[in-house]
Motif scaffolding. Structure first.
Motif, PDB file in Angstrom:
ATOM      1  N   GLU A  32       0.818  -1.213   0.000  1.00 31.16           N
ATOM      2  CA  GLU A  32       0.000   0.000   0.000  1.00 31.16           C
ATOM      3  C   GLU A  32       0.856   1.268   0.000  1.00 31.16           C
ATOM      4  O   GLU A  32       0.372   2.345  -0.347  1.00 31.16           O
ATOM      5  N   LEU A  33       2.102   1.177   0.383  1.00 36.40           N
ATOM      6  CA  LEU A  33       2.999   2.326   0.420  1.00 36.40           C
ATOM      7  C   LEU A  33       4.150   2.101  -0.559  1.00 36.40           C
ATOM      8  O   LEU A  33       4.680   0.988  -0.673  1.00 36.40           O
ATOM      9  N   LEU A  34       4.523   3.160  -1.228  1.00 32.52           N
ATOM     10  CA  LEU A  34       5.672   3.089  -2.122  1.00 32.52           C
ATOM     11  C   LEU A  34       6.956   3.083  -1.321  1.00 32.52           C
ATOM     12  O   LEU A  34       7.894   2.357  -1.611  1.00 32.52           O
ATOM     13  N   ARG A  35       6.976   3.865  -0.300  1.00 28.40           N
ATOM     14  CA  ARG A  35       8.130   3.912   0.594  1.00 28.40           C
ATOM     15  C   ARG A  35       7.611   3.845   2.022  1.00 28.40           C
ATOM     16  O   ARG A  35       6.526   4.355   2.330  1.00 28.40           O
ATOM     17  N   VAL A  36       8.394   3.279   2.913  1.00 24.15           N
ATOM     18  CA  VAL A  36       7.983   3.194   4.306  1.00 24.15           C
ATOM     19  C   VAL A  36       7.982   4.557   4.962  1.00 24.15           C
ATOM     20  O   VAL A  36       7.303   4.782   5.978  1.00 24.15           O
ATOM     21  N   THR A  37       8.699   5.463   4.350  1.00 24.09           N
ATOM     22  CA  THR A  37       8.758   6.809   4.926  1.00 24.09           C
ATOM     23  C   THR A  37       7.515   7.614   4.602  1.00 24.09           C
ATOM     24  O   THR A  37       7.368   8.745   5.085  1.00 24.09           O
ATOM     25  N   ASP A  38       6.630   7.060   3.764  1.00 26.63           N
ATOM     26  CA  ASP A  38       5.419   7.790   3.431  1.00 26.63           C
ATOM     27  C   ASP A  38       4.375   7.707   4.545  1.00 26.63           C
ATOM     28  O   ASP A  38       3.289   8.296   4.398  1.00 26.63           O
ATOM     29  N   ALA A  39       4.640   7.016   5.644  1.00 26.05           N
ATOM     30  CA  ALA A  39       3.654   6.861   6.728  1.00 26.05           C
ATOM     31  C   ALA A  39       4.337   7.024   8.083  1.00 26.05           C
ATOM     32  O   ALA A  39       5.558   6.869   8.231  1.00 26.05           O
ATOM     33  N   ARG A  40       3.533   7.347   9.058  1.00 25.51           N
ATOM     34  CA  ARG A  40       3.957   7.396  10.464  1.00 25.51           C
ATOM     35  C   ARG A  40       3.455   6.128  11.160  1.00 25.51           C
ATOM     36  O   ARG A  40       2.435   5.561  10.786  1.00 25.51           O
ATOM     37  N   TYR A  41       4.172   5.760  12.240  1.00 26.91           N
ATOM     38  CA  TYR A  41       3.830   4.522  12.939  1.00 26.91           C
ATOM     39  C   TYR A  41       3.783   4.790  14.455  1.00 26.91           C
ATOM     40  O   TYR A  41       4.461   5.684  14.961  1.00 26.91           O
ATOM     41  N   GLU A  42       2.983   3.976  15.100  1.00 26.46           N
ATOM     42  CA  GLU A  42       2.849   4.086  16.567  1.00 26.46           C
ATOM     43  C   GLU A  42       2.848   2.663  17.162  1.00 26.46           C
ATOM     44  O   GLU A  42       2.117   1.803  16.705  1.00 26.46           O
ATOM     45  N   ILE A  43       3.716   2.475  18.211  1.00 21.67           N
ATOM     46  CA  ILE A  43       3.836   1.174  18.901  1.00 21.67           C
ATOM     47  C   ILE A  43       3.316   1.350  20.333  1.00 21.67           C
ATOM     48  O   ILE A  43       3.656   2.329  21.008  1.00 21.67           O
ATOM     49  N   ARG A  44       2.532   0.364  20.782  1.00 14.78           N
ATOM     50  CA  ARG A  44       2.126   0.350  22.184  1.00 14.78           C
ATOM     51  C   ARG A  44       2.379  -1.058  22.772  1.00 14.78           C
ATOM     52  O   ARG A  44       2.212  -2.054  22.074  1.00 14.78           O
ATOM     53  N   TYR A  45       2.751  -1.078  24.022  1.00 16.30           N
ATOM     54  CA  TYR A  45       3.062  -2.350  24.695  1.00 16.30           C
ATOM     55  C   TYR A  45       2.655  -2.233  26.169  1.00 16.30           C
ATOM     56  O   TYR A  45       2.570  -1.139  26.721  1.00 16.30           O
TER      57      TYR A  45
ATOM     58  N   ILE B 153       2.346  -6.529  22.443  1.00 14.47           N
ATOM     59  CA  ILE B 153       2.767  -5.444  21.549  1.00 14.47           C
ATOM     60  C   ILE B 153       1.758  -5.324  20.406  1.00 14.47           C
ATOM     61  O   ILE B 153       1.298  -6.326  19.850  1.00 14.47           O
ATOM     62  N   GLN B 154       1.450  -4.055  20.013  1.00 12.72           N
ATOM     63  CA  GLN B 154       0.610  -3.739  18.843  1.00 12.72           C
ATOM     64  C   GLN B 154       1.208  -2.531  18.110  1.00 12.72           C
ATOM     65  O   GLN B 154       1.842  -1.659  18.732  1.00 12.72           O
ATOM     66  N   VAL B 155       0.916  -2.457  16.765  1.00 14.29           N
ATOM     67  CA  VAL B 155       1.425  -1.372  15.914  1.00 14.29           C
ATOM     68  C   VAL B 155       0.286  -0.916  14.992  1.00 14.29           C
ATOM     69  O   VAL B 155      -0.527  -1.729  14.554  1.00 14.29           O
ATOM     70  N   ARG B 156       0.254   0.388  14.679  1.00 15.68           N
ATOM     71  CA  ARG B 156      -0.678   0.948  13.690  1.00 15.68           C
ATOM     72  C   ARG B 156       0.060   1.982  12.830  1.00 15.68           C
ATOM     73  O   ARG B 156       1.107   2.498  13.239  1.00 15.68           O
ATOM     74  N   ALA B 157      -0.546   2.328  11.641  1.00 16.75           N
ATOM     75  CA  ALA B 157       0.116   3.216  10.660  1.00 16.75           C
ATOM     76  C   ALA B 157      -0.814   4.364  10.272  1.00 16.75           C
ATOM     77  O   ALA B 157      -2.045   4.253  10.376  1.00 16.75           O
ATOM     78  N   LEU B 158      -0.169   5.442   9.782  1.00 21.72           N
ATOM     79  CA  LEU B 158      -0.916   6.654   9.401  1.00 21.72           C
ATOM     80  C   LEU B 158      -0.196   7.314   8.224  1.00 21.72           C
ATOM     81  O   LEU B 158       1.025   7.483   8.233  1.00 21.72           O
ATOM     82  N   TYR B 159      -0.963   7.637   7.148  1.00 20.16           N
ATOM     83  CA  TYR B 159      -0.374   8.345   6.009  1.00 20.16           C
ATOM     84  C   TYR B 159       0.140   9.705   6.466  1.00 20.16           C
ATOM     85  O   TYR B 159      -0.496  10.382   7.272  1.00 20.16           O
ATOM     86  N   ARG B 160       1.274  10.074   5.889  1.00 19.41           N
ATOM     87  CA  ARG B 160       1.824  11.399   6.174  1.00 19.41           C
ATOM     88  C   ARG B 160       1.038  12.433   5.358  1.00 19.41           C
ATOM     89  O   ARG B 160       0.859  12.309   4.159  1.00 19.41           O
ATOM     90  N   SER B 161       0.586  13.482   5.989  1.00 26.80           N
ATOM     91  CA  SER B 161      -0.217  14.512   5.301  1.00 26.80           C
ATOM     92  C   SER B 161       0.617  15.359   4.352  1.00 26.80           C
ATOM     93  O   SER B 161       0.096  15.927   3.396  1.00 26.80           O
ATOM     94  N   ASP B 162       1.913  15.448   4.589  1.00 22.51           N
ATOM     95  CA  ASP B 162       2.746  16.269   3.704  1.00 22.51           C
ATOM     96  C   ASP B 162       3.160  15.526   2.452  1.00 22.51           C
ATOM     97  O   ASP B 162       3.770  16.095   1.543  1.00 22.51           O
ATOM     98  N   THR B 163       2.859  14.237   2.399  1.00 19.94           N
ATOM     99  CA  THR B 163       3.227  13.470   1.212  1.00 19.94           C
ATOM    100  C   THR B 163       2.095  13.482   0.197  1.00 19.94           C
ATOM    101  O   THR B 163       2.333  13.588  -1.007  1.00 19.94           O
TER     102      THR B 163
END
Length: 669
Positions: free
Chosen positions: A44-57, A93-103
């Protein structure tokens, strides 16, 4: 680019565009860190840098989450090292992703976070325990040898302190003034019992070990018995924290306390109750005790302030976490009863049944035919006097016990008052006692004065045969009944015995010469015979029989026998001559004489024999008759109880001239 964007709906924004939840993996190669890696599915992403990520544990035993924001690096896999976590701990542990708005430019608002990924679990590696176990002691009273049993006990480390699975505990011991530290216990249990001299000071060190290493040592100092001093008092304030916990508060002592030890347990009249304890580190001034606390029970609490393993200050108190109504009421007992008053008493119920601090007792009583009344007395009172009652009446008395948690009603006691006062009863009893004493004295005097009369009525005098006059008494007449001899006589009784020398003799009586010829020998008096001839009876004198001293038996032996004659049946035989005559020899007919004419007969040869019914001659049973002798062996004194002589025989000669087989005399006492 269309493959990068996932169009979907959301409860927050139905028109929002969201990434799919990342696919997550987690590993741990250290005790304080773990690595989390993820990737976006379906490219879904061309580059991993195109999104932000959040980890919770979070700790699997906890409820709160810790979140970490992550920005992926360019040309690097999406991963993150999470550090600062606890060793030997499991995390979720869980992880979620978010598109970067500046991209990507968005027409309406910003992008939305994806859903959280599925939980992944990881456990960090163990490390050495972070601190030593909490150490405490119980000291018994020294015995006669001056040794005390010391029980060292410790608490297990918390998981965050153990940093792994504890394998063993090591307890070491050092005496005062000695550098050597000895191993006292190596165990997996939580206590160790030792018996040590009470007059010495002992220092103990405790460590816990896991697969990685050993914990720091916990230190505890036990002073000698002689050197023990009362530590400074540490004031305590206790209050209920809840129905099952207590809050302790105190002012910090005047020194830097390294730790505090709390001891508590139920206050009971029975010794041997188990107590609980806990160990708290640091400079604190309050603590909540929640272990083994129940409402309705009084607990004793003690606080010890430790510095360098030694007790420097201590304080104690007692409290209820919650007061409840007493478990039961006391039992009433009447102690004294009067005609108009009743005193009742009760005992204090055991401490573990009081449910709280007893405030008062309520005494309620109701007399027959009157209204009920109640009196409240203090909790320290144990008896109460009820006055104003009617004599010989029934009063019902009850008791209830109260504390701050409620009251409990006891059983009801029924008491009947007396009809008479103690003074009247004592007067009546005294009068009865005096009358009884007078009666006893009168009876005793009567017994003394009327002793012979009473003795004659109750204990009549029984004659003593040993002191009787039978031995010296002779009857006026002695009769020989010769008329009842049976015709058929046993041959065993007739063989060898003479014929009776009289014909037609029916009886023998004492003559008139008895007084002149009185002697002590049996048959030593003058005898007269009463003879029956042709239907008429006449009396003729019988020759006087004199007994000689020599004694012979029917078989003419000269043996003398000295045994005593029993007072039973005695058979008397009489015959003339030295020996029994033959059956063919005629017996001369005696010349009749008047009973008055009597005199001693000088004709020798007459014999009288005494024998038992078994036909055995008695001792001294035959005496030759010649001249009169004084005190013959057959004297009446030898037979004091002879009353009648019964001679059984036909009294007639046989037709052929034979005499009867013998004349038997049955002598009965």
């Amino acid at each position: 680019m269309a493959g990068w964007i996932a169009l979907g709906s959301s409860s927050e924004d139905p028109g929002a565009v969201k990434l799919s939840p990342p696919e997550v993996s987690a590993t741990a190669d250290r005790s304080d860190c773990f690595r989390v890696a993820w990737r976006q599915p379906n490219e879904e992403l061309l580059r991993v840098t195109d999104a932000r990520y959040e980890i919770r544990y979070r700790d699997v035993d906890g409820a709160s989450w810790t979140q970490v924001d992550v920005t992926a690096a360019e040309n690097a896999p999406a991963s993150k090292d999470v550090c600062g976590v606890s060793p030997f701990t499991s995390y979720s542990i869980q992880v979620r992703a978010l598109y970067r708005s500046d991209t990507f430019p968005w027409s309406d608002g910003g992008p939305s976070w994806s859903a959280w990924s599925h939980e992944r679990f990881v456990r960090t590696l163990p490390t050495a325990p972070s601190r030593g176990p909490a150490l405490w002691r119980k000291i018994a009273t020294p015995d006669s040898d001056g040794r005390s049993e010391i029980i060292l006990m410790w608490k297990p480390l918390q998981p965050k302190e153990a940093n792994g699975r504890i394998l063993t505990y090591s307890l070491r011991w050092q005496r005062r003034g000695q550098p050597a530290v000895l191993l006292a216990c190596l165990t997996r249990s939580l206590q160790c019992a030792l018996e040590l001299p009470a007059s010495e000071e002992h220092t103990f060190f405790l460590t816990a070990s896991n697969s990685v290493g050993e914990s720091p040592a916990s230190k505890l100092l036990i002073p000698a018995v002689q050197a023990q001093a009362v530590p400074p008092l540490l004031p305590l304030l206790v209050s209920p924290a809840s129905d099952r916990s207590l809050l302790l508060q105190w002012d910090p002592p005047g020194f830097a306390a390294a730790a505090y030890v709390f001891e508590w347990g139920r206050v009971s009249e029975n010794r041997g109750q188990n107590s609980s304890w806990c160990y708290e580190l640091g400079n604190i001034s309050r603590a909540v005790l929640a272990e083994a606390i129940e409402p309705g029970y009084l607990y004793s609490l003690t606080l010890f302030a430790l510095s360098d393993g030694a007790v420097r200050a201590a304080g104690s108190t007692s409290a209820y976490s919650k007061q409840i109504a007493p478990f039961r009421a006391p039992t009433l007992h009447p102690t004294r009863v009067w005609p108009s008053q009743v005193e009742v008493q009760w005992e204090e119920i055991p401490l573990e049944e009081q449910g709280g601090f007893i405030r008062n007792y309520t005494i309620s009583y109701e007399e027959q035919g009157k209204d009920a009344q109640a009196v409240v007395v203090n909790g320290s009172v144990r008896r109460y006097l009820i006055a104003g009652l009617a004599p010989d009446s029934v009063v019902r008395v009850g008791i209830s016990i109260s504390n701050d948690g409620g009251s409990t009603q006891g059983s009801v006691l029924s008491i009947r008052t007396r009809s008479l006062d103690d003074g009247k009863v004592e007067l009546l009893l005294s009068s009865l006692c005096v009358g009884l004493v007078v009666l006893l004295i009168t009876a005793a005097l009567a017994c003394v004065l009327k002793h012979p009369l009473i003795q004659g009525c109750l204990w009549p005098q029984v004659p003593d045969p040993a002191k009787s006059h039978l031995a010296s008494w002779l009857p006026q007449k002695i009769w020989l009944d010769l008329g009842n001899f049976p015709v058929e006589q046993s041959k065993e009784q007739r063989v060898g015995y003479p014929d009776f020398p009289f014909r037609g003799v029916s009886g023998i009586i004492c003559g008139q010469q008895e007084e002149m010829m009185m002697c002590k020998s049996f048959l030593e008096s003058t005898w007269a015979a009463e003879v029956s001839s042709a239907g008429d009876k006449y009396r003729q004198p019988l020759q006087t029989i004199f007994l000689q001293g020599d004694v012979t038996t029917p078989d003419h032996s000269q043996a003398r026998r000295q045994s005593k004659v029993e007072y039973s049946t005695v058979i008397v035989w009489a015959y003339p001559g030295d020996a029994p005559p033959s059956s063919t020899a005629p017996w001369p007919q005696p010349t009749p004489q008047s009973p008055e004419s009597s005199g001693p007969s000088r004709e020798p040869g007459w014999r009288i024999c005494f024998q038992s019914p078994s036909c055995e001659p008695l001792d001294g049973s035959c005496w030759r008759c010649s001249q009169q002798l004084d005190g013959g062996p057959a004297s009446l004194g030898a037979f004091p109880l002879l009353r009648t002589l019964v001679v059984e025989g036909s009294g007639d000669l046989q037709p052929n001239g034979d005499h009867p087989a013998g004349a038997l005399s049955s002598v009965t006492p």
